[in-house]
Every structure is written in C-alpha cells, then in structure tokens.
Design an enzyme around this catalytic site. Structure first.
Site, short mmCIF file in Angstrom:
data_model
loop_
_atom_site.label_atom_id
_atom_site.label_comp_id
_atom_site.label_asym_id
_atom_site.label_seq_id
_atom_site.Cartn_x
_atom_site.Cartn_y
_atom_site.Cartn_z
N ARG A 141 0.84 -1.20 0.00
CA ARG A 141 0.00 0.00 0.00
C ARG A 141 0.88 1.25 0.00
O ARG A 141 0.55 2.25 -0.64
CB ARG A 141 -0.94 -0.03 1.21
N LYS A 194 -2.68 6.49 1.85
CA LYS A 194 -2.49 7.03 3.20
C LYS A 194 -1.61 8.28 3.16
O LYS A 194 -0.51 8.32 3.75
CB LYS A 194 -1.94 5.96 4.15
N GLU A 224 -16.55 6.62 4.48
CA GLU A 224 -15.84 6.05 5.63
C GLU A 224 -15.77 7.06 6.76
O GLU A 224 -16.23 8.20 6.62
CB GLU A 224 -14.45 5.58 5.24
C1 COI Z 1 -4.87 2.98 11.43
O1 COI Z 1 -5.91 2.42 11.75
O2 COI Z 1 -3.75 2.46 11.51
C2 COI Z 1 -4.91 4.31 10.89
O3 COI Z 1 -4.13 4.62 10.05
C3 COI Z 1 -5.80 5.28 11.47
C4 COI Z 1 -4.98 6.29 12.17
C5 COI Z 1 -5.13 7.60 11.53
C6 COI Z 1 -5.16 6.27 13.62
#
Ligand code: COI
Length: 375
Positions: A99, A222, A258
């Site tokens: 990813r 991300k 989401e």
């Molecule tokens: C995760 O669940 O690892 C995420 O990336 C969410 C995060 C922003 C706390």
C-alpha cells in the site's frame, strides 16, 4: 545474577523483558519507545540505502523540505502482538508495504522495496521488544513514514526522501476511561440535545458538508494530508458527544464512504456490505481481512455504493481499522435523526473481532498465512 535473590532475579528479568508501563491504562497515544529506524533516499544514490536503528527522538530537516511545505508524505500503520508463549507476531506487513508503494507512486515518491519495508518493521519491533504489551493487553503499533526531505523550494517532487519507522504500545483506539459499574452512570453518559451517548460506544454523525476525499484526489492512499482537513468538523462533532464522522461521497452526497480513520460495514440478513474502493476510500487491511473472514463464515460480502438511506434499515453497523480493529456502531445521526444498532456479545462485529484478534495473537490457527512470527 548469582548474588541476587530469586525474587530479585524475577524482578530483574521482568524489567528487562517488559518496559515499565501500566498496560491496562493504554489508549491510542504515543508512549515513547527506545528505538526508531531511519533509511534515506538521496538524489545521488537514487535508492534507499543504509537503513539503521537509532535512539527514538526528534529528527532534523530542512525548513524547505517537501513534507513540511507541500505535504509530500505518506504513513502506514500495523501492529505487533505478543502470543501467549511470548513470541511476537506481525499482521500482514506485506500489505502495508504494497500500500505504501501504491501511495508513493501517486505522490511521485520513491518507496522502499517490500523486503526493505518488512526488514525495517521487524528491526523496529525487535529493538523495542520490551514495549510489546503482554499477551491480551494491547499491541505495539508500528508507524512507518515516507517523507520528502530534500531542500527544494519549488512546487515539484522532492529530491531526497526519508523512510522512518517508530512504534508505540497501544490499547483501545476509543478508550473507555473508567470501568467501575458505580461510576458508569456518572462518567460514561453524556447527555446532549436530549440524547444519551454511552462513552466508549461508537456514535457517528453523518457529515454532509465537508468531504474527506474527492474523485481523482488522494482519499485512496495514506497521504498525511488526508487527515487534518477534517479536524474542524470532527472537533465540532466531538464537542457534541459524537465519536467520529461518517463522510459522504463528494460527487452526489448520497453514498456513505468512511470515518475519519476507519472503514465501515453494514449488515442486513446474510449480506455484509462496505463501500467499494474507487479512489476515495482507503483500502484498509483490516477491511480486507474482515471481508475474507466474513465470507468464510458464510456471509455474502458486497463492495458497492451504499446509499445513506440503506443505513437506516441496517441490522448492525461496524467500523474497521488497524488502530480500531473492529468496533460496533451504537448509533448514526443524520440530519437530526438518530438510528441505533445492535451492540454486545451476540453481534457479528464481536464474532469478527474475536476471530481477527485470535489470528493476530496466535490463539486461532492462521490458515491464511497472514501472520509473521518474528521472535
Ligand atoms: C490505522 O488504523 O492504523 C490508521 O491509520 C488510522 C490512524 C489515523 C489512527
């Protein structure tokens, strides 16, 4: 240890094996650990090289770096779990590595290879082994970062990059602060607009003004820039007692997408549905794992557009994410109307949570090859 008493030897061993942490008090916040891993990509070398573990601490970078000025950066999140026999398992690290590669491509960044990524994660976890919570009392959250760190002022991809991995022990993402029955009524219940919210449950508010992602944007990766733009509506929703927002698609405003940091599923009959990932929804690794586990349970799993109207007659709703794992949604509020859902031990969310965490901690046989033993 010859001159130490038996008790002192045990204490000494425990001290070396475990950091001094109140494991039962962990929420989702940074606890500084011992080491982090840093690897650089330079314009001259054109590759990531010489990755090393260093003491955890602040980093230096040029004020004109790409990450600070233009948000050229990505992050990942994965967890290491301690097994009952003290061994340490990583959960699907290849998925995070892939990813990150996909995100890096979208952000015009070079990325570490899958092997480099996994090696860095393993080294970080093992160097911080004493911070991996005891079996059943949390996990070590591993946070890989990929950042443009070249000294470039112009609006263009950075010349140099840094891949950094740090870690922190964590417990529940939405921490319940007090567990004693007596104080439950006082401390856990928020009464707002004549609505009772039980703190610790997931109460979502549909956000129909601010959008988290747009078609053609970066919602499907991300990117570090996907998160702070929703702080404003999220802070307002939290002030009203909600735990998170549920975003709608930016094109029509009629389909659910989401939460601010989690994917969403709805259950009706034998069908579990989750919004399809066409670039505006993060392809969550927990999301993917839950779809596979639910299919194995005999549910029909659908990835598709889900109109907000459908949420009104769902039997159960739950959210997934690495940090959150699987969490039942207690209520969704949309344009002033609040819909409540089934909670508790008999929910599918609970069954999925138990199976997923069972695999992640080595309690349930991992027939799918998702876990990686690193100790
Ligand atoms: C995760 O669940 O690892 C995420 O990336 C969410 C995060 C922003 C706390």
């Amino acid at each position: 240890m010859g001159s130490l008493s038996k008790q002192e030897q045990v204490e000494c061993r425990e001290k070396a094996e475990y950091a001094n942490v109140n494991w039962d008090e962990l929420g989702f916040a940074l606890t500084k650990t011992d080491y982090m891993y840093v690897m650089n990509f330079t314009e001259e070398e054109q590759k990531f090289f010489n990755g090393t573990l260093t003491r955890f601490g602040n980093i230096e970078m040029c004020p004109s770096s790409g990450i600070l000025n233009y948000g050229q950066g990505l992050f990942e999140g994965l967890k290491a779990y301690r097994k009952e026999d003290e061994g340490i398992l990583l959960f699907r690290p290849q998925e995070n590595a892939l990813r990150m590669k996909m995100g890096a491509d979208r952000m015009c960044m070079p990325s570490p290879t899958v092997d480099q990524f996994i090696d860095a994660v393993k080294k970080t976890v093992l160097a911080n082994k004493r911070w991996v919570p005891p079996y059943g009392r949390g996990s070590l959250y591993v946070r890989p970062l990929l950042m443009g760190t070249g000294r470039n002022l112009g609006v263009k991809p950075s010349s140099d990059y840094t891949f950094l991995v740090y870690a922190s022990p964590v417990g529940n993402y939405h921490k319940v602060y007090c567990c004693r029955e007596a104080s439950l009524k006082v401390k856990h219940v928020l009464e707002l607009n004549n609505t009772l919210f039980l703190k610790g449950d997931l109460n979502l508010m549909v956000e129909d003004n601010v959008h988290r992602a747009i078609p053609g944007g970066t919602g499907g990766i991300k990117a570090v820039t996907n998160y702070s733009p929703v702080y404003k509506p999220l802070t307002e929703a939290k002030a009203k007692g909600f735990s998170d927002l549920l975003f709608l698609d930016a094109s029509t405003g009629s389909n659910i997408e989401e939460g601010s940091a989690c994917n969403i599923f709805i259950l009706k009959g034998n069908v579990i549905s989750t919004p399809a990932t066409h670039g505006t929804i993060l392809p969550g690794i927990t999301r993917k794992s839950i779809m596979e586990i639910a299919s194995g349970f005999g549910y029909q799993v659908e990835e598709r557009a889900i109109p907000i109207k459908e949420v009104f007659d769902a039997e159960e709703v739950f959210c997934t994410g690495t940090a959150m794992v699987v969490k039942s949604v207690a209520s969704i509020t949309y344009q002033g109307k609040r819909i409540q859902y089934k909670l508790g031990a008999e929910t599918l969310a609970q069954k999925l949570h138990a199976t997923l965490t069972g695999i992640q901690t080595g309690l349930i046989e991992d027939k799918l090859g998702w876990t990686m033993l690193i100790d």
